[in-house]
Motif scaffolding. Structure first.
Motif, PDB file in Angstrom:
ATOM      1  N   UNK B  65       0.865  -1.183   0.000  1.00 36.99           N
ATOM      2  CA  UNK B  65       0.000   0.000   0.000  1.00 36.99           C
ATOM      3  C   UNK B  65       0.894   1.223   0.000  1.00 36.99           C
ATOM      4  N   UNK B  66       0.563   2.194  -0.839  1.00 36.59           N
ATOM      5  CA  UNK B  66       1.425   3.378  -0.950  1.00 36.59           C
ATOM      6  C   UNK B  66       1.550   4.080   0.397  1.00 36.59           C
ATOM      7  N   UNK B  67       0.553   3.877   1.239  1.00 35.72           N
ATOM      8  CA  UNK B  67       0.576   4.507   2.553  1.00 35.72           C
ATOM      9  C   UNK B  67       1.541   3.801   3.494  1.00 35.72           C
ATOM     10  N   UNK B  68       1.694   2.479   3.332  1.00 31.60           N
ATOM     11  CA  UNK B  68       2.428   1.711   4.344  1.00 31.60           C
ATOM     12  C   UNK B  68       3.657   0.971   3.848  1.00 31.60           C
ATOM     13  N   UNK B  69       3.862   0.900   2.516  1.00 30.40           N
ATOM     14  CA  UNK B  69       4.963   0.086   1.997  1.00 30.40           C
ATOM     15  C   UNK B  69       6.302   0.537   2.570  1.00 30.40           C
ATOM     16  N   UNK B  70       6.548   1.842   2.548  1.00 24.42           N
ATOM     17  CA  UNK B  70       7.840   2.357   2.990  1.00 24.42           C
ATOM     18  C   UNK B  70       8.068   2.026   4.474  1.00 24.42           C
ATOM     19  N   UNK B  71       7.011   2.182   5.269  1.00 20.29           N
ATOM     20  CA  UNK B  71       7.117   1.861   6.693  1.00 20.29           C
ATOM     21  C   UNK B  71       7.376   0.377   6.913  1.00 20.29           C
ATOM     22  N   UNK B  72       6.732  -0.476   6.097  1.00 15.89           N
ATOM     23  CA  UNK B  72       6.941  -1.912   6.290  1.00 15.89           C
ATOM     24  C   UNK B  72       8.356  -2.307   5.885  1.00 15.89           C
ATOM     25  N   UNK B  73       8.941  -1.587   4.927  1.00 17.01           N
ATOM     26  CA  UNK B  73      10.351  -1.852   4.577  1.00 17.01           C
ATOM     27  C   UNK B  73      11.262  -1.445   5.729  1.00 17.01           C
ATOM     28  N   UNK B  74      10.940  -0.320   6.363  1.00 16.46           N
ATOM     29  CA  UNK B  74      11.719   0.110   7.531  1.00 16.46           C
ATOM     30  C   UNK B  74      11.614  -0.930   8.644  1.00 16.46           C
TER      31      UNK B  74
END
Lengths: 181, 495
Positions: B65-74
């Protein structure tokens, strides 16, 4: 009567079965294709473009070019920060404005404004544009993309909603909104 | 032990797979194919399996999800135990997979394995290469950071240039009017379901054909492939003089596969995972997007092509390359297999390798891009200011303030987009300098509207001091002549 020319009962049923499956598959293909192409058909109905306020006119000093933010008008719940969009606002004088997309007309990288040299420059392949958005040098074949804009009640508003790309925006440069004249 | 055998027999009476598996494992191969040159196909398969395994592990945490992908990678990088290592294995695995697939392809081509009767094996291989590149690009998108965001923008800009259908293709690709949530979701579906599913099917067919048609024999100079005789010759090589694939040849594949897995793990441990770089927030424009290494050559090519050639090259070039690769086994399906007797084949491979290598190297330091921070970072070096007049020093100030060094280097600091200015006075006369500054040209913007006459005079005065010691600045000889004639006339008039 030879057996070779005879259509057997089971052979006929098999052919009918294949035909039946073909008809069902065709019928099912209609909703599948419409589902897959919804992002295109929706754009045709004009659901994507709308007028978005950028801010009050006096937030933009005369003779300067400033970065402004707006939220893309078409939003889906999973979009997150991707709907926040930047654009370059140039106030020429009075209520005369130019609003440029940050996307380079070459391949869409974000261009930056350098007030000292009076140029927009792109970090990817070295495209450069003059302060009025016209092409200065580098690989772009045209000037920066401009959003149609209007000034009403001291508020500057632009028509936005689609990613500016070289193929899609040939007609966009220099068009004025119908209410601007 | 007897119990185990009984259990095995119980299963095989029902599955009946033991005999066909034994047939495949022990199928005879030409003796000289048990070579270290023949290990790249199995290595590509090994890395593909590694990618499947690590990909499933990543999917346990990753959120498309564009909202959460970056956070899940972190979270993968920092919170989940060894999440960073699984990400690093998957990222390095993709680099290795692209590299090994390319090496495999070059080896197959140089050993003439694409010739009769293995044309279809080659064609499936071309599709496998395209899918591998598709996985590499879509995987870079799933690492949803600034590079991914602007990389999608570059993809959309290229796709939009297709005549007539361009805007439609862009909306289909993005799943909406802009790069957003729907874009990431559809690249997730491509990367996780569509392309891997096709890859598994194509790999199975590719392997089936390797088994059915046999491994390409070691090419001998002078032993020509002919459609009429080849199958019998190959039959003799395998059935009469061949050896069973297991264990005669497979041990080298096993060793190399383990070595490749170790190499991926070593890179993952030592270099760590790729990114993610900054958040995919389009309002952060202080970014220099760059693709992963296997697309760097394209990145360089896009800045070096003349603008008028770019769209045709982008749209027609790949189609021609793919058609050429698909037609290759039909254009040279017979004849010499050995690379020792195919100089044009060897030269073609070398030429392509040098071109791709050169472009990749160029993309590493991007001489075409302005130095975006040259304004604050690179003051005019002192040695260029010694013994200058007040006007010339004012010109040095103009050079600094107008950010000329975004594109021009001085004292080896600054951009490489334009020529270095260290000895510009030797190349251009005063008139030419003024004209170049005011009107631009040759890929330089015009500064006429941005400089006052006084600033231009000062800048050109400074530029005229930029010449090596002992070399005189360029001057316009006709102007000297005109001036001296003018003086002579004035003198005669005085008399």
């Amino acid at each position: 009567m030879s057996d070779e020319n005879k259509i057997s009962r089971r052979g006929l049923f098999m052919k009918l079965g294949i035909l039946f499956n073909g008809l069902v598959a065709t019928a099912l293909a209609v909703p599948i294709v419409r589902f897959l192409s919804s992002s295109v058909t929706k754009g045709r109905t004009g659901a994507y473009l709308s007028w978005v306020p950028l801010g009050r006119v006096n937030e933009f000093p005369v003779g300067e070019t400033r970065l402004a933010m707006f939220r893309n008008p078409y939003v889906m719940p999973t979009d997150g920060k991707t709907v926040d969009t930047a654009c370059w606002v140039r106030r020429i004088e009075g209520e005369q404005f130019q609003v440029f997309a940050v996307n380079c007309a070459h391949l869409g990288c974000p261009v930056r404004w350098f007030p000292q040299s009076g140029l927009f420059m792109c970090p990817c392949h070295g495209g450069a544009y003059y302060r009025d958005g016209s092409r200065a040098s580098g690989p772009p074949e045209r000037g920066l993309f401009e959003y149609p804009h209007k000034v009403e009640n001291g508020l500057i508003t632009i028509q936005a909603g689609e990613l500016p790309t070289p193929g899609a925006n040939v007609a966009l440069l220099g068009t004025k909104p119908p209410c601007a004249s | 032990m007897r119990v185990l055998t009984q259990i095995g027999d119980w299963f095989d009476r029902r599955l009946q797979l033991a005999a066909p598996i034994r047939d495949v494992a022990e199928h005879p191969v030409p003796r000289n194919t048990a070579s270290w040159w023949y290990v790249f196909g199995s290595a590509a398969l090994t890395v593909f399996l590694l990618q499947l395994a690590t990909g499933i592990l990543l999917a346990l945490i990753y959120v498309p999800s564009a909202n959460e992908a970056w956070g899940s990678l972190q979270a993968l990088n920092h919170d989940v135990a060894l999440g960073w290592f699984v990400r690093a294995m998957h990222g390095w695995g993709s680099n290795f997979m692209v590299a090994i697939v390319l090496i495999h392809m070059v080896q197959v081509f140089l050993f003439g394995a694409h010739k009769f009767p293995r044309e279809l094996t080659w064609i499936l291989g071309v599709f496998l290469l395209l899918m591998t590149l598709g996985m590499a690009f879509s995987g870079q998108v799933l690492r949803f950071d600034q590079d991914a965001y602007w990389g999608l923008g570059i993809g959309a800009s290229i796709a939009s240039r297709v005549p007539i259908a361009g805007p439609v293709i862009v909306k289909l690709m993005l799943g909406g009017p802009i790069i957003a949530g729907a874009t990431l979701s559809r690249f997730f579906a491509l990367h996780v379901f569509v392309i891997p599913g096709m890859l598994i099917g194509f790999v199975a067919l590719h392997l089936l054909m390797v088994v059915k048609l046999g491994i390409n024999e070691w090419p001998m100079p002078g032993r020509l492939v002919r459609r009429t005789t080849y199958l019998n010759e190959y039959h003799d090589l395998t059935k009469k003089a061949g050896a069973p694939f297991v264990p005669y040849a497979i041990w080298k594949d096993l060793f190399f596969a383990a070595f490749v897995l170790l190499a991926v793990a070593a890179c993952a441990l030592y270099f760590g995972p790729f990114g993610p770089t900054g958040q995919p927030d389009p309002t952060i424009i202080q970014t220099v997007p760059k693709p992963d290494y296997f697309f760097l050559w394209l990145y360089a090519l896009l800045s070096l092509l003349p603008p008028s050639l770019e769209t045709p090259a982008l749209l027609i070039g790949p189609v021609l390359v793919i058609i050429g690769l698909l037609l290759l086994p039909f254009l040279s399906g017979e004849g010499e297999k050995s690379w020792r007797r195919r100089p044009i084949a060897v030269l073609t491979v070398l030429l392509i390798a040098i071109i791709l290598g050169t472009f990749t190297h160029l993309a590493g330091y991007m001489p075409w891009s302005p130095h975006m921070n040259a304004w604050s970072a690179d003051p005019v070096p002192v040695q260029f200011l010694r013994g200058t007049t007040a006007l010339e020093r004012q010109g040095a100030l103009v050079l600094q303030v107008k950010q000329c060094r975004n594109c021009h280097s001085l004292g080896e600091l600054g951009g490489q987009r334009g020529p270095a200015l260290d000895s510009v006075a030797v190349r251009l006369t005063q008139d030419q300098l003024i004209r170049q500054v005011i009107q631009g040209g040759g890929n330089m913007p015009a500064y006429g509207k941005n400089l006052t006459p006084a600033e231009t005079t000062a800048l050109v005065a400074f530029l005229e001091t930029l010449h090596p010691r002992g070399q005189v600045p360029a001057r316009d000889a006709s102007r000297d002549l005109a001036l001296s004639e003018d003086q002579a006339q004035r003198q005669s008039a005085q008399r």
